[in-house]
Write a protein that holds these residues in place. Sequence first.
Motif, mmCIF file in Angstrom:
data_model
loop_
_atom_site.group_PDB
_atom_site.id
_atom_site.type_symbol
_atom_site.label_atom_id
_atom_site.label_comp_id
_atom_site.label_asym_id
_atom_site.label_seq_id
_atom_site.Cartn_x
_atom_site.Cartn_y
_atom_site.Cartn_z
ATOM 1 N N GLY A 35 0.289 -28.678 -9.083
ATOM 2 C CA GLY A 35 1.064 -27.702 -9.840
ATOM 3 C C GLY A 35 0.385 -27.176 -11.077
ATOM 4 O O GLY A 35 0.942 -26.311 -11.771
ATOM 5 N N VAL A 36 -0.798 -27.649 -11.395
ATOM 6 C CA VAL A 36 -1.526 -27.230 -12.598
ATOM 7 C C VAL A 36 -2.704 -26.357 -12.179
ATOM 8 O O VAL A 36 -3.507 -26.752 -11.314
ATOM 9 N N GLU A 37 -2.825 -25.171 -12.780
ATOM 10 C CA GLU A 37 -3.911 -24.272 -12.420
ATOM 11 C C GLU A 37 -5.253 -24.832 -12.883
ATOM 12 O O GLU A 37 -5.428 -25.188 -14.049
ATOM 13 N N VAL A 38 -6.216 -24.898 -11.946
ATOM 14 C CA VAL A 38 -7.557 -25.381 -12.275
ATOM 15 C C VAL A 38 -8.611 -24.295 -12.098
ATOM 16 O O VAL A 38 -9.772 -24.487 -12.488
ATOM 17 N N PHE A 39 -8.211 -23.146 -11.529
ATOM 18 C CA PHE A 39 -9.180 -22.082 -11.257
ATOM 19 C C PHE A 39 -8.438 -20.763 -11.144
ATOM 20 O O PHE A 39 -7.407 -20.671 -10.489
ATOM 21 N N ASN A 40 -8.969 -19.730 -11.811
ATOM 22 C CA ASN A 40 -8.393 -18.390 -11.733
ATOM 23 C C ASN A 40 -9.552 -17.400 -11.734
ATOM 24 O O ASN A 40 -10.215 -17.203 -12.751
ATOM 25 N N TYR A 41 -9.808 -16.820 -10.567
ATOM 26 C CA TYR A 41 -10.949 -15.928 -10.403
ATOM 27 C C TYR A 41 -10.453 -14.524 -10.128
ATOM 28 O O TYR A 41 -9.749 -14.285 -9.144
ATOM 29 N N LYS A 42 -10.769 -13.594 -11.007
ATOM 30 C CA LYS A 42 -10.331 -12.211 -10.869
ATOM 31 C C LYS A 42 -11.480 -11.360 -10.339
ATOM 32 O O LYS A 42 -12.602 -11.458 -10.819
ATOM 33 N N ALA A 43 -11.178 -10.544 -9.317
ATOM 34 C CA ALA A 43 -12.193 -9.689 -8.711
ATOM 35 C C ALA A 43 -11.499 -8.589 -7.917
ATOM 36 O O ALA A 43 -10.278 -8.605 -7.741
ATOM 37 N N ALA A 44 -12.280 -7.629 -7.452
ATOM 38 C CA ALA A 44 -11.735 -6.556 -6.605
ATOM 39 C C ALA A 44 -11.689 -7.067 -5.167
ATOM 40 O O ALA A 44 -12.543 -6.742 -4.340
ATOM 41 N N PHE A 45 -10.687 -7.872 -4.871
ATOM 42 C CA PHE A 45 -10.565 -8.456 -3.547
ATOM 43 C C PHE A 45 -10.073 -7.433 -2.529
ATOM 44 O O PHE A 45 -9.440 -6.447 -2.875
ATOM 45 N N SER A 46 -10.372 -7.700 -1.278
ATOM 46 C CA SER A 46 -9.899 -6.887 -0.161
ATOM 47 C C SER A 46 -8.989 -7.730 0.724
ATOM 48 O O SER A 46 -8.982 -8.952 0.640
ATOM 49 N N LYS A 47 -8.249 -7.042 1.586
ATOM 50 C CA LYS A 47 -7.516 -7.772 2.610
ATOM 51 C C LYS A 47 -8.518 -8.508 3.491
ATOM 52 O O LYS A 47 -9.597 -8.000 3.771
ATOM 53 N N LEU A 48 -8.155 -9.714 3.920
ATOM 54 C CA LEU A 48 -9.060 -10.505 4.752
ATOM 55 C C LEU A 48 -8.752 -10.269 6.222
ATOM 56 O O LEU A 48 -7.607 -10.368 6.663
ATOM 57 N N ASP A 49 -9.796 -9.953 6.967
ATOM 58 C CA ASP A 49 -9.666 -9.710 8.400
ATOM 59 C C ASP A 49 -9.797 -11.035 9.145
ATOM 60 O O ASP A 49 -10.884 -11.588 9.267
ATOM 61 N N PHE A 50 -8.673 -11.555 9.631
ATOM 62 C CA PHE A 50 -8.672 -12.802 10.367
ATOM 63 C C PHE A 50 -8.531 -12.568 11.870
ATOM 64 O O PHE A 50 -8.040 -13.418 12.601
ATOM 65 N N LEU A 153 -6.622 -24.803 13.326
ATOM 66 C CA LEU A 153 -5.208 -24.456 13.218
ATOM 67 C C LEU A 153 -4.820 -23.379 14.230
ATOM 68 O O LEU A 153 -5.669 -22.626 14.701
ATOM 69 N N PRO A 154 -3.541 -23.302 14.585
ATOM 70 C CA PRO A 154 -3.094 -22.356 15.609
ATOM 71 C C PRO A 154 -3.418 -20.901 15.265
ATOM 72 O O PRO A 154 -3.341 -20.486 14.102
ATOM 73 N N GLN A 155 -3.752 -20.115 16.285
ATOM 74 C CA GLN A 155 -4.099 -18.711 16.104
ATOM 75 C C GLN A 155 -2.953 -17.924 15.503
ATOM 76 O O GLN A 155 -3.158 -16.943 14.788
ATOM 77 N N GLU A 156 -1.714 -18.341 15.759
ATOM 78 C CA GLU A 156 -0.556 -17.608 15.215
ATOM 79 C C GLU A 156 -0.580 -17.554 13.694
ATOM 80 O O GLU A 156 -0.086 -16.603 13.086
ATOM 81 N N ILE A 157 -1.159 -18.575 13.062
ATOM 82 C CA ILE A 157 -1.253 -18.560 11.601
ATOM 83 C C ILE A 157 -2.252 -17.504 11.151
ATOM 84 O O ILE A 157 -1.999 -16.743 10.213
ATOM 85 N N ALA A 158 -3.409 -17.443 11.827
ATOM 86 C CA ALA A 158 -4.387 -16.395 11.509
ATOM 87 C C ALA A 158 -3.774 -15.019 11.712
ATOM 88 O O ALA A 158 -3.978 -14.110 10.897
ATOM 89 N N ASP A 159 -3.019 -14.857 12.793
ATOM 90 C CA ASP A 159 -2.388 -13.563 13.064
ATOM 91 C C ASP A 159 -1.391 -13.194 11.972
ATOM 92 O O ASP A 159 -1.295 -12.034 11.565
ATOM 93 N N ALA A 160 -0.637 -14.188 11.499
ATOM 94 C CA ALA A 160 0.369 -13.932 10.469
ATOM 95 C C ALA A 160 -0.262 -13.564 9.133
ATOM 96 O O ALA A 160 0.322 -12.797 8.357
ATOM 97 N N LEU A 161 -1.450 -14.096 8.862
ATOM 98 C CA LEU A 161 -2.132 -13.815 7.593
ATOM 99 C C LEU A 161 -3.107 -12.646 7.683
ATOM 100 O O LEU A 161 -3.586 -12.167 6.652
ATOM 101 N N ASN A 162 -3.381 -12.169 8.897
ATOM 102 C CA ASN A 162 -4.398 -11.145 9.099
ATOM 103 C C ASN A 162 -4.076 -9.861 8.339
ATOM 104 O O ASN A 162 -3.000 -9.277 8.484
ATOM 105 N N ASN A 163 -5.016 -9.434 7.503
ATOM 106 C CA ASN A 163 -4.903 -8.186 6.733
ATOM 107 C C ASN A 163 -3.686 -8.139 5.815
ATOM 108 O O ASN A 163 -3.192 -7.065 5.480
ATOM 109 N N LYS A 164 -3.214 -9.304 5.397
ATOM 110 C CA LYS A 164 -2.118 -9.342 4.439
ATOM 111 C C LYS A 164 -2.649 -9.107 3.026
ATOM 112 O O LYS A 164 -3.778 -9.442 2.702
#
Length: 219
Positions: A35-50, A153-164
């Motif tokens: 529950g305690v933040e140990v890292f905060n990295y700011k950048a111009a992120f893109s959607k991840l293609d899974f 991990l199951p492919q359904e998880i990758a599908d659910a997170l794909n391009n989110k």
Amino acid sequence: GPQKVADDAVSLLSDSLLTIVYDVSGGYLRIFVDGVEVFNYKAAFSKLDFTDAELILGSWDNSREVYMELTDIRFYNHPLRTAEVAQNAKNLNSYAPVVSDGLIAEFDADGYSTANNTWKPSIGTVGDIDLSDAKYTFDKGACIVTGGDRITLPQEIADALNNKQAFTIEVEFGNIKNIPSQFVNFISNSVIERQTQFSLRSSEKDNNFSAQVCFGGGE
């Protein structure tokens, strides 16, 4: 390249809750431990293609011995707020309900089936984790990953997170004796020239803990 999170992944993550929050619109990758933040990295992120991605917990390339106890894994389809991360961490030892909004899937100790050696989700309509072909055991409420093995991990998880735009991953660890070089790794090779990779890793020499997000070109 990899961004350093902490000096020692083993000490930091043993018997701890790891929370990873990725947000494109906010432009940040945040990592919390208990529950305690140990890292905060700011950048111009893109959607991840899974697309056709492999989602790995454990040893990516089987090159390092590992001993990790995993007691709970959760996936959310949005970024948990700081207060929600703290709530989940606080509720671990009290067995109170975790945040349910946006929860895609949860795997906990109650989902292990000795009949067919699978880890079934306790929440979510995703596939089981197949444990039949690797060095896994369940003991005292933990999935113990040993040797050079990994959980895919199951492919359904990758599908659910794909391009989110955003997602959250939580992994509750028990005892860790050695951690592999890439111990949380989402990688898509569907179009190799546009490879997308998200990984948490540790160096073999000193277990330094780092995070990496790649777009279009591997390392």
